[in-house]
Design a protein around this motif. Structure first.
Motif, PDB file in Angstrom:
ATOM      1  N   PRO A   1       0.826  -1.205   0.000  1.00 60.92           N
ATOM      2  CA  PRO A   1       0.000   0.000   0.000  1.00 60.92           C
ATOM      3  C   PRO A   1       0.869   1.267   0.000  1.00 60.92           C
ATOM      4  O   PRO A   1       1.957   1.266   0.554  1.00 60.92           O
TER       5      PRO A   1
ATOM      6  N   GLU B   1       1.627   5.359   0.937  1.00 63.22           N
ATOM      7  CA  GLU B   1       1.423   6.135   2.164  1.00 63.22           C
ATOM      8  C   GLU B   1       0.002   6.697   2.183  1.00 63.22           C
ATOM      9  O   GLU B   1      -0.641   6.770   3.238  1.00 63.22           O
TER      10      GLU B   1
ATOM     11  N   ASP C   1      -2.739   5.316   0.753  1.00 61.75           N
ATOM     12  CA  ASP C   1      -3.648   4.215   1.100  1.00 61.75           C
ATOM     13  C   ASP C   1      -3.667   4.013   2.613  1.00 61.75           C
ATOM     14  O   ASP C   1      -4.721   3.887   3.243  1.00 61.75           O
ATOM     15  N   LYS C   2      -2.495   3.977   3.207  1.00 62.84           N
ATOM     16  CA  LYS C   2      -2.379   3.699   4.647  1.00 62.84           C
ATOM     17  C   LYS C   2      -2.965   4.831   5.482  1.00 62.84           C
ATOM     18  O   LYS C   2      -3.675   4.586   6.473  1.00 62.84           O
TER      19      LYS C   2
ATOM     20  N   LEU D   1      -6.751   4.586   5.358  1.00 64.99           N
ATOM     21  CA  LEU D   1      -7.270   3.463   6.148  1.00 64.99           C
ATOM     22  C   LEU D   1      -7.169   3.751   7.643  1.00 64.99           C
ATOM     23  O   LEU D   1      -8.066   3.405   8.425  1.00 64.99           O
ATOM     24  N   ARG D   2      -6.084   4.440   8.045  1.00 64.20           N
ATOM     25  CA  ARG D   2      -5.946   4.837   9.463  1.00 64.20           C
ATOM     26  C   ARG D   2      -7.069   5.798   9.850  1.00 64.20           C
ATOM     27  O   ARG D   2      -7.633   5.711  10.957  1.00 64.20           O
TER      28      ARG D   2
ATOM     29  N   THR E   1      -7.383  -3.306  10.090  1.00 70.45           N
ATOM     30  CA  THR E   1      -7.329  -2.415   8.914  1.00 70.45           C
ATOM     31  C   THR E   1      -6.719  -3.303   7.827  1.00 70.45           C
ATOM     32  O   THR E   1      -5.548  -3.665   7.897  1.00 70.45           O
TER      33      THR E   1
ATOM     34  N   PHE F   1      -6.457  -4.783   3.590  1.00 69.65           N
ATOM     35  CA  PHE F   1      -6.556  -4.542   2.149  1.00 69.65           C
ATOM     36  C   PHE F   1      -6.944  -5.844   1.454  1.00 69.65           C
ATOM     37  O   PHE F   1      -6.576  -6.927   1.895  1.00 69.65           O
TER      38      PHE F   1
ATOM     39  N   ASP G   1      -2.153  -6.745   5.426  1.00 71.75           N
ATOM     40  CA  ASP G   1      -2.143  -5.775   6.533  1.00 71.75           C
ATOM     41  C   ASP G   1      -1.477  -4.471   6.089  1.00 71.75           C
ATOM     42  O   ASP G   1      -1.097  -4.324   4.922  1.00 71.75           O
ATOM     43  N   MET G   2      -1.309  -3.539   7.026  1.00 69.31           N
ATOM     44  CA  MET G   2      -0.758  -2.210   6.731  1.00 69.31           C
ATOM     45  C   MET G   2       0.629  -2.274   6.070  1.00 69.31           C
ATOM     46  O   MET G   2       1.005  -1.385   5.325  1.00 69.31           O
ATOM     47  N   ASP G   3       1.364  -3.348   6.355  1.00 68.10           N
ATOM     48  CA  ASP G   3       2.717  -3.461   5.775  1.00 68.10           C
ATOM     49  C   ASP G   3       2.697  -4.189   4.441  1.00 68.10           C
ATOM     50  O   ASP G   3       3.742  -4.462   3.858  1.00 68.10           O
TER      51      ASP G   3
END
Ligand SMILES: CC(C)(C)[C@H](NC(=O)Nc1cc(F)cc(F)c1)C(=O)N(CC(=O)NO)CC1CCCC1
Ligand SMILES: [Zn+2]
Length: 185
Positions: free
Chosen positions: A26, A28, A30-31, A34-35, A87, A89, A132-134
């Motif tokens: 994702p 920055e 996108d993240k 989502l945050r 959170t 994707f 996930d976020m990573d």
């Protein structure tokens, strides 16, 4: 911050779209988006903030509900046993139980400003593959209420609304020949 004004309501075509996958890893942007979606859910369950900004207590939010054509959603469920937050994707239900459940009070939706009566049959247990976020692949196993929330959000990403599952003839009819019970039974 996201408020109710940012949440699109039924009638907006984006709620009937199969939204696009998010390229992994994702960005920055996108993240950050989502945050913000997760923060909205936390704010909406904080009495002071919810009252100040007139937020409905949300437990899940999909990106298309804030007008984003991105396959991602946030879930935040907190109860006396603790709190659960996700959170994710590009979620995909890769397996599910035959047995089904439903909320006896029916379902609602942050994008639906009216009461739609009737039972919404959901799988009792699901296994979800997502990122996930990573951008790492994760496998999530859920049952009960969290499983219902995930199915409700993944439906949104596929342009499906909760009331699409309600029996048109008799909203409180349960599917025949199906092992289905109320969540709190
Ligand atoms: C539509 C709304 C009523 C705001 C619903 N909230 C909700 O169920 N809150 C709740 C429930 C509890 F059991 C305990 C608690 F603390 C708060 C919700 O957020 N959604 C999410 C949504 O609309 N996503 O698009 C609807 C729910 C219906 C079944 C699953 C999610
Ligand atoms: Zn919804």
């Amino acid at each position: 911050m996201i408020t109710m004004d940012d949440i699109v309501r039924e009638g907006d075509p984006i709620l009937r779209k199969v939204v696009d996958e998010v390229q992994m890893p994702p960005t920055e942007e996108d993240k950050a988006e989502l945050r913000c979606m997760l923060q909205f859910l936390k704010n909406s369950q904080n009495p002071e903030i919810a009252a100040k900004y007139n937020l409905r207590a949300g437990v899940g939010l999909s990106a298309n509900q804030i007008g984003l054509n991105k396959r991602m959603f946030a879930v935040y469920i907190s109860d006396e046993d603790g709190e659960m937050e996700y959170t994710l994707f590009n979620p995909k239900i890769i397996s599910h139980s035959v047995s089904m459940i439903y909320l006896p009070q029916g379902e609602g939706c942050l994008s639906v400003d009216r009461k739609v009566e009737g039972f919404v049959p959901r799988h009792e247990r699901i296994k979800v593959k997502a990122y996930d976020m990573d951008g790492n692949e994760v496998l999530v196993k859920l049952k009960g209420f969290p499983a219902i929330v995930f199915q409700h959000e993944i439906d949104h990403l596929n342009g499906i609304m909760f009331y699409d599952h309600i029996n048109k003839e008799n909203p409180f009819a349960l599917p025949a020949n199906v092992d289905i019970r109320s969540l709190y039974e």
